[in-house]
Design a protein around this motif. Structure first.
Motif, PDB file in Angstrom:
ATOM      1  N   GLU A 238       0.823  -1.203   0.000  1.00 39.20           N
ATOM      2  CA  GLU A 238       0.000   0.000   0.000  1.00 39.20           C
ATOM      3  C   GLU A 238       0.859   1.255   0.000  1.00 39.20           C
ATOM      4  O   GLU A 238       0.500   2.275  -0.605  1.00 39.20           O
ATOM      5  CB  GLU A 238      -0.937   0.002   1.210  1.00 39.20           C
ATOM      6  CG  GLU A 238      -1.929   1.146   1.205  1.00 39.20           C
ATOM      7  CD  GLU A 238      -2.980   1.019   2.290  1.00 39.20           C
ATOM      8  OE1 GLU A 238      -3.961   1.787   2.247  1.00 39.20           O
ATOM      9  OE2 GLU A 238      -2.837   0.147   3.172  1.00 39.20           O
ATOM     10  N   ASP A 519     -12.845   0.709   1.458  1.00 37.08           N
ATOM     11  CA  ASP A 519     -11.659   1.533   1.231  1.00 37.08           C
ATOM     12  C   ASP A 519     -11.973   2.932   0.690  1.00 37.08           C
ATOM     13  O   ASP A 519     -11.072   3.624   0.211  1.00 37.08           O
ATOM     14  CB  ASP A 519     -10.689   0.824   0.287  1.00 37.08           C
ATOM     15  CG  ASP A 519     -11.320   0.445  -1.042  1.00 37.08           C
ATOM     16  OD1 ASP A 519     -12.521   0.716  -1.226  1.00 37.08           O
ATOM     17  OD2 ASP A 519     -10.611  -0.134  -1.892  1.00 37.08           O
ATOM     18  N   TYR A 577      -6.208   0.968  -2.147  1.00 33.72           N
ATOM     19  CA  TYR A 577      -5.273  -0.158  -2.291  1.00 33.72           C
ATOM     20  C   TYR A 577      -5.945  -1.520  -2.421  1.00 33.72           C
ATOM     21  O   TYR A 577      -5.636  -2.271  -3.361  1.00 33.72           O
ATOM     22  CB  TYR A 577      -4.271  -0.187  -1.128  1.00 33.72           C
ATOM     23  CG  TYR A 577      -3.520  -1.494  -1.072  1.00 33.72           C
ATOM     24  CD1 TYR A 577      -2.545  -1.789  -2.015  1.00 33.72           C
ATOM     25  CD2 TYR A 577      -3.820  -2.461  -0.108  1.00 33.72           C
ATOM     26  CE1 TYR A 577      -1.876  -3.008  -1.997  1.00 33.72           C
ATOM     27  CE2 TYR A 577      -3.159  -3.668  -0.078  1.00 33.72           C
ATOM     28  CZ  TYR A 577      -2.194  -3.943  -1.025  1.00 33.72           C
ATOM     29  OH  TYR A 577      -1.546  -5.158  -1.017  1.00 33.72           O
ATOM     30  N   LYS A 581      -5.250  -3.665  -5.831  1.00 34.88           N
ATOM     31  CA  LYS A 581      -4.526  -4.941  -5.762  1.00 34.88           C
ATOM     32  C   LYS A 581      -5.399  -6.077  -6.298  1.00 34.88           C
ATOM     33  O   LYS A 581      -4.920  -6.941  -7.047  1.00 34.88           O
ATOM     34  CB  LYS A 581      -4.132  -5.228  -4.308  1.00 34.88           C
ATOM     35  CG  LYS A 581      -3.331  -6.526  -4.104  1.00 34.88           C
ATOM     36  CD  LYS A 581      -1.980  -6.467  -4.795  1.00 34.88           C
ATOM     37  CE  LYS A 581      -1.028  -7.561  -4.313  1.00 34.88           C
ATOM     38  NZ  LYS A 581      -1.506  -8.921  -4.537  1.00 34.88           N
TER      39      LYS A 581
END
Length: 607
Positions: A238, A519, A577, A581
């Motif tokens: 991150e 997030d 992140y 990902k």
């Protein structure tokens, strides 16, 4: 999120009919498959992590009197394919149960698998252990489970099967001693079966062959890449994501920065986008829409198609259609491999609570993701902000399959919940295409405009020959269906209802227990797996994202202040992140290498 189907006969099943049902189920998902059959050797279950079409070629139906199938769009429990079997009970389930973790703590049965569908059997076992009758089990399951359930539950020891659904994505027909069922009515109609009925609320009980053991279970596994990796948390990874706050000049009225393509400012610092803006969120009287849809209403039958992504606006649009228009919709979802699990779970929440059927058209997800990976690799060799949109080109077949679903259901009208403020001129602006301030809709149509766009994009593609790959036909054909084909019998809900973010969020979160992303604070774009990545690229290179343009439109509409908008984007533009990902993982690309390339692209601003 899948297709279930089957034939139960008092003699032998019609194998060709079974194949027709199986073939149609592929439309709903082809990530894995399963078949349970009964013949002179007893019950046998065959499961595979590949297409039902391939599995059918490996299964000998012979003189089977029962054959049920499942064609799966994988959501969770990758290693646990359906049918789910435990303790003498078989379940095939279409839908997503969003509270399965909670339910396992409420019943006396222990969990064995990852797949959410197992809790259906768990509740059934719990009911039987308490002395309840079979006829009580469907009501208990439907009352406890949140999310879509369309299920065939088999009790071979008792010689009974139960069919039940909470959203109507299950149809049955009895034809000369054979009972047929399918997730949609279309394949049953194609077989010219009589008396096709929707299963909704009231369960249907059928006799099946009795058997004490279910020992014959075969699993074929060949997949190497995880289709549904978990969201990950790694501080080291991150930390590779940049989040600068450049001191770039912004419009004094909205918040658009000087790096916005074709922007310029007057002596007061107000940008040309503000000067050229025409209010978009000024709906016509909704009574006009009531009049427009009146000829399409069908008494007691589904009467409209709702393109349904699981995002904020299509979810609220569905709410309006059911609660305000009082229509009976069928939702349609096109899953091209970049619909997040969060988006799918919100689809399940909305459709189950409103009792609305959901038709899924699922692409070949492996192939679609390979196409995206090829284009992203080409982009990384010659990064160009104007080429970011090619990463989402694969979803444009959404527009094509609206017509597919209309033909299959016999429904003419489709109602769209498109946010009128989602205009993002910069995405084509970075291809050196000036903004069209006269455009009335979010999506730009017109032959000349599209030809100009394609010409500009072709020029950018020449800088990286990797773009000329096997995905090109898929890209161009999808854009053809979006931009060139004639669209009839469709209306935009927010042409008649004012788009109100606070009201929408409040309704979805409080009435439907809508799920937010872990997030980001925003409810926008959280069902789209691509958004976190492309917004990171835009922000890192240009210092703004689509959130800046969206919030600027809200300022111009008088919905929020400039100070509020600046506060919103400070949080909304932060790198996401876990989703970035996840996106790169499903594409099979190296996270660190991709982020290194993005971070090294020359900035359009001075730090």
């Amino acid at each position: 999120m899948c297709g279930i189907f089957g034939v139960i006969s008092d003699k032998f099943i019609n194998k060709e009919h079974f194949k027709v049902l199986a073939k149609h189920s592929r439309q709903r998902g082809r990530d894995s498959s399963g078949i349970v059959k009964y013949d002179e050797n007893g019950y046998a279950t065959i499961r595979a992590d590949y297409d039902i079409k391939k599995l059918l070629n490996q299964v000998e139906l012979g003189q089977s009197s029962l054959a049920l199938g499942h064609s799966r769009l994988i959501t969770n429990g990758l290693s646990d394919n359906q049918p789910v079997i435990r303790d003498g009970i078989i379940a095939i389930h279409n839908g997503i149960i969003v509270n399965d973790d909670e339910l396992w703590g409420e019943i006396s049965i222990d969990r064995k698998f990852q797949i959410d569908s197992e809790v259906i059997i768990g509740i059934a076992l719990d009911c039987l252990s308490k002395g309840m009758g079979l006829e009580e089990i469907p009501d208990i399951i439907l009352s406890k489970c949140k999310g879509v359930i369309a299920c065939a539950l088999l009790f071979p020891e008792l010689g009974k099967a139960l069919l039940f659904s909470n959203n109507g994505s299950l149809y049955v027909s009895n034809n000369a001693g054979s009972h047929y069922f399918s997730s949609e009515s279309y394949p049953l109609s194609k077989l010219n079966l009589p008396n096709i009925e929707k299963v909704m609320g009231q369960a249907i009980a059928l006799d099946i062959p009795k058997a004490e053991k279910l020992d014959s279970i075969v699993d074929y596994q060949s997949r190497k890449l995880d289709l549904v990796p978990a969201l990950s948390f790694n501080p080291e990874n991150e930390a590779l994501l940049e989040y600068h706050k450049p001191g770039i000049k912004r419009c004094t009225k909205c918040i658009l920065p000087e790096t916005m393509p074709f922007i310029h400012f007057d002596n007061d610092g107000v940008c040309n986008y503000c000067h050229s803006y025409k209010p978009r969120n000024q709906p016509k009287p909704k009574e006009q829409l009531f009049e427009l849809v009146e000829p399409y209403r069908r008494k007691g039958e589904p009467d409209c198609i709702v393109p349904f992504s699981g995002g904020r606006d299509s979810c609220y649009g569905l709410h309006l259609i059911v609660e305000e228009l009082k229509m009976k919709p069928i939702t349609y979802t096109y899953d091209w491999g970049m619909v997040t699990d969060l988006g799918r779970r919100n689809i399940s929440r909305m459709c189950s609570q409103l009792g609305v059927e959901n038709i899924i058209v699922a692409a070949n997800i492996d192939k679609k993701r390979q196409n995206v990976a090829r284009n992203l690799k080409a982009w990384l060799k010659s990064p160009h902000l104007g080429m970011m949109s090619i990463l989402t080109a694969g979803d444009k077949h959404f527009f094509r399959h609206v017509e597919t679903v209309k033909k299959q259901t016999g429904i003419d009208i489709n109602l769209w919940g498109v946010n009128p403020l989602e205009v993002t001129h910069f995405k084509t602006g970075f291809l050196d295409i000036p903004p069209d301030f006269e455009g009335k809709h979010v999506y730009t149509n017109g032959v000349m405009k599209q030809l100009h766009y394609q010409k500009k994009r072709f020029g950018a593609m020449l800088d990286s020959p990797g773009y000329f790959n096997s995905s090109l036909f898929d890209t161009l054909s999808g854009e053809y269906f979006r931009s060139f084909t004639e669209k009839k019998d469709y209306f935009h809900l927010f042409d008649f209802w004012r788009w109100d973010e606070q009201k929408i969020d409040s309704t979805l979160l409080n009435v439907y227990d809508w799920e937010k992303a872990i997030d980001t604070p925003t409810t926008w774009r959280i069902g789209d797996a691509t958004a976190a990545f492309y917004n990171y690229v835009y922000y890192t290179v240009a210092g703004f994202t689509e959130h800046d343009t969206f919030r600027s439109n809200q300022i111009r509409e008088g919905d929020i202040t400039r100070e509020q908008a600046l506060a919103y984007i400070e949080e909304e533009n932060r790198p996401r992140y876990p989703n970035i990902k996840w996106y790169l993982d499903v594409l099979g690309l190296d996270y660190k290498e991709v982020i290194r390339v993005v971070n090294s692209i020359p900035k359009l601003y001075s730090r």
